[in-house]
Write a protein that holds these residues in place. Structure first.
Motif, short mmCIF file in Angstrom:
data_model
loop_
_atom_site.label_atom_id
_atom_site.label_comp_id
_atom_site.label_asym_id
_atom_site.label_seq_id
_atom_site.Cartn_x
_atom_site.Cartn_y
_atom_site.Cartn_z
N ALA A 140 0.83 -1.22 0.00
CA ALA A 140 0.00 0.00 0.00
C ALA A 140 0.86 1.26 0.00
CB ALA A 140 -0.92 0.01 1.22
N ASP A 141 2.19 1.10 0.05
CA ASP A 141 3.08 2.28 0.03
C ASP A 141 3.18 2.89 -1.38
OD1 ASP A 141 4.64 0.46 -1.37
OD2 ASP A 141 6.45 0.77 -0.18
N ALA A 142 2.57 2.21 -2.39
CA ALA A 142 2.77 2.61 -3.78
C ALA A 142 2.13 3.96 -4.13
CB ALA A 142 2.21 1.54 -4.72
N ARG A 143 0.93 4.20 -3.61
CA ARG A 143 0.16 5.40 -3.97
C ARG A 143 -0.71 5.83 -2.78
NH1 ARG A 143 0.77 8.64 -8.57
NH2 ARG A 143 1.58 7.36 -10.25
N GLY A 144 -1.25 7.03 -2.81
CA GLY A 144 -2.20 7.47 -1.79
C GLY A 144 -3.60 7.06 -2.22
N PHE A 145 -4.12 6.00 -1.59
CA PHE A 145 -5.45 5.51 -1.97
C PHE A 145 -6.53 6.19 -1.11
CE2 PHE A 145 -2.54 2.01 -3.13
CZ PHE A 145 -2.79 1.99 -4.49
N THR A 230 0.84 -3.12 -8.17
CA THR A 230 1.23 -1.90 -7.41
C THR A 230 2.46 -1.25 -8.04
OG1 THR A 230 2.36 -3.33 -5.81
CG2 THR A 230 0.20 -2.52 -5.19
N ARG A 231 3.36 -2.07 -8.62
CA ARG A 231 4.53 -1.50 -9.33
C ARG A 231 4.04 -0.67 -10.52
NH1 ARG A 231 9.49 -4.26 -9.15
NH2 ARG A 231 8.87 -4.63 -7.01
N PHE A 232 3.01 -1.21 -11.22
CA PHE A 232 2.41 -0.52 -12.37
C PHE A 232 1.81 0.81 -11.92
CE2 PHE A 232 -1.49 -0.01 -14.99
CZ PHE A 232 -0.86 0.27 -16.20
N LEU A 233 1.07 0.79 -10.79
CA LEU A 233 0.45 2.04 -10.28
C LEU A 233 1.53 3.04 -9.87
CD1 LEU A 233 -2.45 0.62 -8.06
CD2 LEU A 233 -2.68 1.97 -10.15
N TYR A 234 2.61 2.53 -9.27
CA TYR A 234 3.70 3.40 -8.80
C TYR A 234 4.39 4.10 -9.96
CZ TYR A 234 8.06 4.81 -6.54
OH TYR A 234 9.12 5.54 -6.08
N CYS A 235 4.62 3.32 -11.05
CA CYS A 235 5.37 3.85 -12.20
C CYS A 235 4.48 4.68 -13.14
CB CYS A 235 5.99 2.71 -13.01
SG CYS A 235 7.22 1.82 -12.07
N MET A 236 3.17 4.54 -12.98
CA MET A 236 2.23 5.23 -13.87
C MET A 236 2.42 6.75 -13.77
SD MET A 236 -1.86 4.94 -13.32
CE MET A 236 -2.05 3.33 -14.01
N PRO A 237 2.45 7.46 -14.92
CA PRO A 237 2.57 8.92 -14.84
C PRO A 237 1.41 9.51 -14.03
CG PRO A 237 2.65 8.16 -17.12
CD PRO A 237 2.32 6.97 -16.29
N ASN A 238 1.68 10.59 -13.30
CA ASN A 238 0.66 11.17 -12.42
C ASN A 238 -0.60 11.56 -13.17
OD1 ASN A 238 2.13 10.85 -10.12
ND2 ASN A 238 3.18 12.81 -10.36
N PHE A 239 -0.44 12.08 -14.42
CA PHE A 239 -1.63 12.52 -15.16
C PHE A 239 -2.56 11.34 -15.42
CE2 PHE A 239 0.97 11.26 -18.80
CZ PHE A 239 0.04 10.67 -19.65
N PHE A 241 -2.73 8.51 -13.53
CA PHE A 241 -3.31 8.12 -12.23
C PHE A 241 -4.49 9.04 -11.90
CE2 PHE A 241 -3.47 8.05 -7.53
CZ PHE A 241 -3.59 6.69 -7.33
N ASP A 242 -4.29 10.35 -12.09
CA ASP A 242 -5.34 11.33 -11.80
C ASP A 242 -6.53 11.15 -12.73
OD1 ASP A 242 -3.84 12.36 -9.80
OD2 ASP A 242 -3.06 14.05 -10.94
N PHE A 243 -6.25 10.80 -14.01
CA PHE A 243 -7.32 10.58 -14.97
C PHE A 243 -8.17 9.37 -14.53
CE2 PHE A 243 -8.84 8.25 -18.72
CZ PHE A 243 -9.69 9.21 -19.26
N LEU A 244 -7.51 8.27 -14.17
CA LEU A 244 -8.24 7.08 -13.73
C LEU A 244 -9.02 7.34 -12.45
CD1 LEU A 244 -5.57 4.31 -14.46
CD2 LEU A 244 -7.66 4.79 -15.73
N ALA A 245 -8.42 8.17 -11.57
CA ALA A 245 -9.08 8.49 -10.28
C ALA A 245 -10.40 9.21 -10.49
CB ALA A 245 -8.13 9.33 -9.42
N LYS A 246 -10.57 9.88 -11.66
CA LYS A 246 -11.82 10.61 -11.93
C LYS A 246 -13.01 9.65 -11.98
CE LYS A 246 -10.07 14.56 -14.43
NZ LYS A 246 -9.71 15.07 -15.72
N PHE A 247 -12.75 8.38 -12.32
CA PHE A 247 -13.84 7.41 -12.44
C PHE A 247 -14.21 6.80 -11.07
CE2 PHE A 247 -11.78 7.62 -16.53
CZ PHE A 247 -12.88 7.84 -17.36
N TYR A 248 -13.44 7.15 -10.02
CA TYR A 248 -13.71 6.62 -8.70
C TYR A 248 -14.78 7.46 -8.01
CZ TYR A 248 -13.09 5.25 -3.90
OH TYR A 248 -13.33 4.81 -2.63
#
Ligand SMILES: NC(=O)c1ccc[n+]([C@@H]2O[C@H](COP(=O)([O-])OP(=O)(O)OC[C@H]3O[C@@H](n4cnc5c(N)ncnc54)[C@H](OP(=O)(O)O)[C@@H]3O)[C@@H](O)[C@H]2O)c1
Length: 256
Positions: A140-145, A230-239, A241-248
């Motif tokens: 869970a250290d990969a991203r701020g969920f 989680t490695r994939f989420l960590y390495c994912m560009p921020n834009f 991650f933020d784009f995918l987060a819009k669907f949450y």
């Protein structure tokens, strides 16, 4: 006999790890957690497996209490070969919920400050020839969920503390090992209402951790599909991650 100190031994991963170690190697354990009754029960189980165990009821978030306990334990064990800093708490809490900062403080006291209290003392208490400090972080250290900002950030801090300590303690002959599990079936995850992919048993996770320690691994991460995700989420560009987060769609009651 291997001399082992372990925090958070009363339940979950810590308890399962003690039993897994005792099954493989007769050891002298210093068992630390707040619940004395559960530690006594574990001591009986470990003694039935041919090991010895001492019980130290203690709150690892209380600096004086924890550091006194560490000193007392190392005197009784006559040095520590393996210190497992496993005690931890997790609460799902939205930042918008009431008393967010109280929960944040409790999580940080137990998960982060306790590590600082221990690692500033441990080099003086370890036996030093191939001794190890094992620190429980999380994938869970990969991203701020969402709803887990305190927990995720606490584990991100723990990962970095372990990484620094690994470099600093190398010349002392002390290895620092980071353990990063995915979801493990324990009291901690029992209260989770969200899906937990690749959830595994505590006994299974204890086997993986012990095998990794024996093989001198520096970082023990599991299970593989969650490591990849989680490695994939960590390495994912921020834009992205933020784009995918819009669907949450968050589901919280705000007190504002
Ligand atoms: N379960 C998972 O999915 C998972 C995943 C990744 C990482 N982890 C990490 O693995 C570690 C163990 O988690 P777990 O799942 O086994 O949790 P758990 O079943 O809830 O057990 C937590 C342990 O920590 C102890 N503890 C908590 N607060 C303490 C305090 N203030 N002082 C002393 N001991 C304290 C508890 O003992 P008392 O209540 O008796 O004090 C208990 O023995 C934690 O660091 C956790 O963050 C867990």
């Amino acid at each position: 006999m291997l001399k082992i100190l372990i925090t958070g031994a009363s339940r979950g991963i810590g308890r399962a790890l003690c039993i897994e170690i005792a099954r493989n190697e007769k050891s002298h354990f210093a068992l630390i957690s707040r619940n004395e009754e559960l530690l006594r029960q574990l001591r009986s189980e470990l003694e039935n497996l041919g090991s010895i165990a001492e019980v130290f009821p203690c709150d690892v978030g209380n600096k004086t209490e924890f550091q006194d306990t560490l000193k007392k334990a190392s005197i009784i064990l006559k040095g520590i070969d393996l210190a497992v800093l496993n005690a931890g708490v997790s609460y799902n809490k939205w930042i918008f919920e009431e008393n967010y900062s109280n929960t944040f403080e409790e999580i940080y006291r137990t998960n982060v400050f306790s590590i600082a209290y221990a690692i500033e003392l441990l080099p003086n208490l370890m036996t030093k020839n191939n001794s190890k400090i094992v620190i429980l972080s999380s994938l869970a250290d990969a991203r701020g969920f969402p709803s887990s900002s305190a927990y995720c950030s606490s584990k991100s801090a723990v990962t970095k503390i372990a990484e620094s300590a690994r470099i600093e303690f190398k010349h002392l002959g002390i290895d620092v090992v980071t353990v990063k599990p995915g979801f493990v079936k324990t009291d901690m995850t029992a209260k989770n209402k969200f899906p937990m992919p690749f959830l595994m048993d505590a006994d299974e996770s204890a086997k993986i951790i012990w095998k990794g320690i024996k093989r001198n691994k520096k970082v023990i991460s599991f299970p593989l599909p969650m490591v990849i995700l989680t490695r994939f989420l960590y390495c994912m560009p921020n834009f992205l991650f933020d784009f995918l987060a819009k669907f949450y769609k968050p589901n919280f009651k705000s007190h504002y």
